[in-house]
Design a protein around this motif. Structure first.
Motif, PDB file in Angstrom:
ATOM      1  N   ASN A  77      -4.269   4.805  -7.165  1.00 28.89           N
ATOM      2  CA  ASN A  77      -4.592   5.675  -6.456  1.00 28.89           C
ATOM      3  C   ASN A  77      -4.699   4.797  -5.467  1.00 28.89           C
ATOM      4  O   ASN A  77      -4.443   4.036  -5.200  1.00 28.89           O
ATOM      5  CB  ASN A  77      -6.526   5.303  -7.127  1.00 28.89           C
ATOM      6  CG  ASN A  77      -6.653   6.482  -8.384  1.00 28.89           C
ATOM      7  OD1 ASN A  77      -6.739   7.246  -7.905  1.00 28.89           O
ATOM      8  ND2 ASN A  77      -7.186   6.316  -9.081  1.00 28.89           N
ATOM      9  N   LYS A 105     -14.161   4.582  -2.889  1.00 30.19           N
ATOM     10  CA  LYS A 105     -13.111   4.404  -2.427  1.00 30.19           C
ATOM     11  C   LYS A 105     -13.143   2.930  -1.727  1.00 30.19           C
ATOM     12  O   LYS A 105     -12.279   3.332  -1.107  1.00 30.19           O
ATOM     13  CB  LYS A 105     -12.707   6.105  -1.582  1.00 30.19           C
ATOM     14  CG  LYS A 105     -12.316   7.002  -1.896  1.00 30.19           C
ATOM     15  CD  LYS A 105     -11.589   7.781  -1.138  1.00 30.19           C
ATOM     16  CE  LYS A 105     -11.564   9.119  -1.637  1.00 30.19           C
ATOM     17  NZ  LYS A 105     -10.568   9.304  -3.012  1.00 30.19           N
ATOM     18  N   SER A 113      -5.259   2.116 -12.845  1.00 38.04           N
ATOM     19  CA  SER A 113      -6.497   2.264 -11.454  1.00 38.04           C
ATOM     20  C   SER A 113      -5.745   2.154 -10.435  1.00 38.04           C
ATOM     21  O   SER A 113      -6.079   2.632  -9.544  1.00 38.04           O
ATOM     22  CB  SER A 113      -7.666   1.648 -11.254  1.00 38.04           C
ATOM     23  OG  SER A 113      -7.505   0.704 -11.373  1.00 38.04           O
TER      24      SER A 113
END
Lengths: 432, 389
Positions: free
Chosen positions: A218, A264, A215
């Motif tokens: 990102n 985010k 992850s």
């Protein structure tokens, strides 16, 4: 004027749920070990790299990991006195501080990091994987305990591959030496079906762990893949791989990180959530444990996030496809052992770092060279130059130790880290 | 003209300090064959020899070379040998070697194999993973594969194919060399004034670069000359076993210092490849299997070898007994994990028998011996003055 500007204040948040849960799991394991003499549960001392937790668990044996004890002692401020005691007993100032911390703890009554006494081992399983010192460590422990010792010699991947001969060698040792010894200690026969169930659960947990670690590709990364990931790998590196608790933990962790990703959000740091990701780093080497939070803060305050690290692969290298395969139980365990990061040759390690730099879009590579661990450290300077030449991106170098506070110089590390980050910023043309 | 003892020792000293490998270059020019280097502590040189290859033992550059580039490869807390090995590689001293074998000794030497491969990608670079399981059906099978793999690579690079008869002949040649080494070590135990260690050391160490046949001739000649030298008479020195110096070698000056400080070194760990196997390797039957079995079952105890069923330090106590030593010097290189991690166990075994010991560390380029001289001298004096013996 400094090119680097400090990160805005970190948003105050509670710890990750996963971090809390992980701590509870580890604490519960220590509590179980402390009760072992009453409960009658047997235990096996072994090491993180090349640990065969599924096999031990299939016999209902509890693993005890001396490195985990040492790092926990380091984080809780106990390691300095343990190391001092070991040195007083004749252990050289030059050698691994994990070993000395463990010996000091043992000589101080074998009180574990949670303040409870650890049981003496029923078996010492010397999984000699990726670290020569392991062998000496268990020779030292062997003198302290009246219990059997099994040596599992795991060949080094010097040519960057596992040969049939290597696989057959490790498998034969597991089948013909280790399993009979475990049968003896546990008082029960080897149950391959049970082992396969454990291995299937391992694969599930590994799948989720890889998702979590990846992850970090990102922007912003929802995790810190070095400091933060130390907590993430805790259960799978220590006593829980192959257990239902590990499957649940990694599933919950994945959900948690997915949520951060959707929102985010940046990673949680010692002082709360990081609000602005300024530097994306790949980190080679273990962290320092005695000043872990102070060390982490140095990065967090600069907006530096580890997007990939090699330390989180010492207990198993899963991100390039390896999963425990329940259909080949012994062979898969052999392959797991041989695939641990420090059991890989330097060219392969350089290849991994280069891949991380590219796939995680890192700004630079930082090596934390620890005095105690030649398995990691010897050759790191050559690796550093090679990665720099392959990627054209900045590389940096700091030095500390695992659990010896005498080798953690905060000002020195901070200076070097800031210089490295400035170098990255300058390379970007002052855009940071 | 027949070579005198001083001349022989001088020749051996030059060979032992010949980090430019001029004798190896001359041999290659003469024979056109391959030369392959190896790091301490043990490789089966018989395999190389049987393939027509000159095995060349590498032990850094001692105190004869200033390390500049090599230091840029290693942190301050790593031993000296890898630095000098890299320095020698980068300054061209090892160009005459067609490859290097790095036996499993410790993490530093293991990783040096990787650094070497990155620096010199066209040269043969092999890590020799020796088994720590000593069962013929497990460790033995694995080790045999390792040796066959190395032999295959040597053949691919121009060495002869490994054939059983040639290997048998090589084993015979090395058995002869081992017999001579054992004989000299026994003679030193009996009369250390006849074979001072500083002298014996260079004579043995010359065997790292000489073809084995030439080295055996040197050993024979040295044995005869040293024994015949009537000038050499015993002195009142303390008999000590020196342990811990099996990989990075101490500078010659350090050995001389210990002897001048009042110690007779009657047993040591220097240049272990020459005496790693306790006895002869069998020459009947499958020679490769014999080499494997010898390694599994007839190796000396060493900190780099797993001590399974044995008791740590027991062999050291035995060496003390057999050599009638009065004390032990722990003399290990700084940052040598195997030696230093082993030391507390060995010391405990000595304490159990009330055998006196002292310890100090060195680097191959240590240049100041004053402190060590005082320490060793005090140790020797204390043995002579207060020992029950």
């Amino acid at each position: 004027m400094s090119v680097s500007t400090k990160n805005p204040p970190l948003a105050a948040t509670a710890k990750d749920d996963s971090q809390v849960r992980q701590k509870q799991m580890i604490a519960a394991h220590y509590a179980r070990l402390a009760r072992a003499s009453e409960s009658g549960e047997k235990n096996v001392y072994t090491f993180v790299p090349g640990n065969l937790t599924e096999l031990l668990r299939s016999f209902d044996l509890l693993p005890v990991l001396p490195e985990i004890n040492a790092l926990q002692s380091g984080m809780r401020g106990k390691s300095a006195e343990y190391i001092a005691l070991a040195e007083k007993l004749g252990h050289s100032e030059d050698v691994c501080t994990y070993v000395k911390c463990d010996i000091g703890m043992l000589k101080s009554g074998n009180v574990g990091p949670t303040g409870e006494r650890l049981p003496s081992p029923d078996l010492l399983l010397l999984s000699y994987t990726g670290c020569f010192t392991f062998m000496k460590w268990f020779e030292l422990l062997k003198q302290e305990y009246q219990c059997p010792v099994v040596m599992l010699h795991v060949p080094y991947q010097a040519e960057g591959r596992i040969t049939d001969s290597m696989r057959a060698y490790v498998t034969a040792q597991i089948r013909q030496k280790l399993i009979p010894a475990l049968e003896q200690v546990a008082g029960r026969k080897y149950d391959e079906d049970r082992l396969k169930e454990c291995l299937a659960r391992s694969a599930q947990a590994e799948e989720d762990l890889v998702w979590v670690l990846q992850s970090a590709k990102n922007r912003p990364s929802p995790i810190d893949a070095w400091f933060g990931a130390v907590y993430y790998v805790g259960p799978i590196f220590s006593a829980f791989r192959g257990t239902p608790e590990a499957v649940e933990y990694y599933r919950a962790l994945r959900v948690e990180i997915q949520e951060r990703l959707t929102k985010k959000l940046g990673p949680v740091t010692p002082d709360g959530m990081m609000t602005e990701e300024k530097y994306r780093l790949v980190i080679e080497g273990p962290p320092n444990w005695t000043s872990f939070r102070e060390f982490w803060r140095m990065f967090a305050e600069e907006g530096a996030v580890a997007v990939a690290s090699t330390y989180t692969k010492v207990g198993g290298m899963y991100d390039f496809g390896f999963r425990h395969d329940p259909e080949r139980p012994l062979e898969t365990m052999a392959e797991y052992c041989m695939g641990c990061y420090t059991n890989l040759d330097l060219s392969t390690r350089v290849g991994i770092l280069t891949r991380y730099m590219q796939e995680y879009e890192a700004d630079g590579l930082l090596v934390n060279s620890v005095k105690s661990c030649n398995s990691f450290s010897a050759g790191q300077l050559a690796m550093l130059r090679e990665v720099e030449s392959r990627t054209g991106r900045p590389v940096g170098f700091i030095e500390s130790d695992l659990v010896d506070p005498r080798y953690f110089s905060a000002s020195n590390i901070k200076n070097r880290l800031e210089s490295f980050l400035q170098m990255i910023a300058q390379k970007r043309g002052g855009a940071a | 003209m027949t070579e005198t003892l001083p001349a022989l020792v001088q020749r051996a000293t030059e060979l032992s300090r010949d980090w430019r490998l001029s004798s190896v270059r001359a041999w290659k020019q003469r024979t056109g064959a391959l030369a392959i280097g190896y790091l301490p502590v043990y490789v089966p040189r018989e395999v190389f020899h049987a393939q027509g290859v000159l095995p060349v033992g590498l032990t850094g550059a001692g105190d004869d070379l200033e390390i500049i580039k090599g230091d840029a490869f290693y942190q301050s807390y790593i031993c000296h040998l890898p630095r000098s090995t890299i320095e020698l590689g980068l300054n061209g001293s090892l160009d005459c070697l067609d490859g290097i074998v790095f036996p499993a000794t410790c993490d530093v030497i293991r990783n040096l194999s990787g650094v070497w491969r990155m620096q010199f990608p066209s040269k043969m670079s092999r890590y020799l993973d020796v088994p720590q399981d000593f069962d013929r059906a497990m460790g033995g099978v694995f080790y045999r594969h390792e040796l066959e793999d190395i032999a295959r690579e040597i053949h691919e690079r121009g060495g002869r194919k490994l054939e059983a008869e040639a290997l048998r002949a090589s084993i015979r040649v090395y058995n002869e060399n081992r017999t001579l080494v054992r004989e000299l070590l026994t003679l030193r135990r009996e009369a250390p004034w006849k074979l001072p260690t500083a002298e014996l050391y260079v004579v043995l160490r010359a065997g790292l670069v000489l073809p084995v046949e030439e080295h055996s001739a040197m050993l024979r000649r040295y044995r005869d000359l040293a024994q015949a030298d009537a000038e050499r008479r015993p002195r009142d020195q303390a008999r000590v076993v020196l342990t811990g110096s099996f990989c990075e070698q101490p500078p010659l000056g350090l050995i001389k210092t210990l002897e001048r400080a009042g110690c007779y070194i009657v047993d040591d760990d220097f240049v272990p490849v020459l005496h790693w196997l306790r006895g002869d390797v069998c020459t009947e039957g499958d020679p490769l299997a014999n080499l494997v079995t010898a390694f599994l079952e007839d190796s000396i105890d060493s900190p780099v070898r797993y001590c399974g069923d044995g008791t740590k330090g027991q062999e050291l106590v035995q060496r003390v007994d057999e050599s009638k030593a009065e004390g032990v010097l722990f003399c290990a290189p700084s940052f040598c994990d195997p030696a230093l991690l082993d030391q507390p166990m060995a010391q405990a075994a000595l304490d159990g028998r009330a055998i006196p010991w002292t310890s100090f560390k060195y680097s191959e380029n240590t240049g100041q011996f004053h402190v060590i001289r005082e320490q060793a001298g005090t140790f020797a004096d204390s043995i002579k003055l207060w020992s029950e013996a």
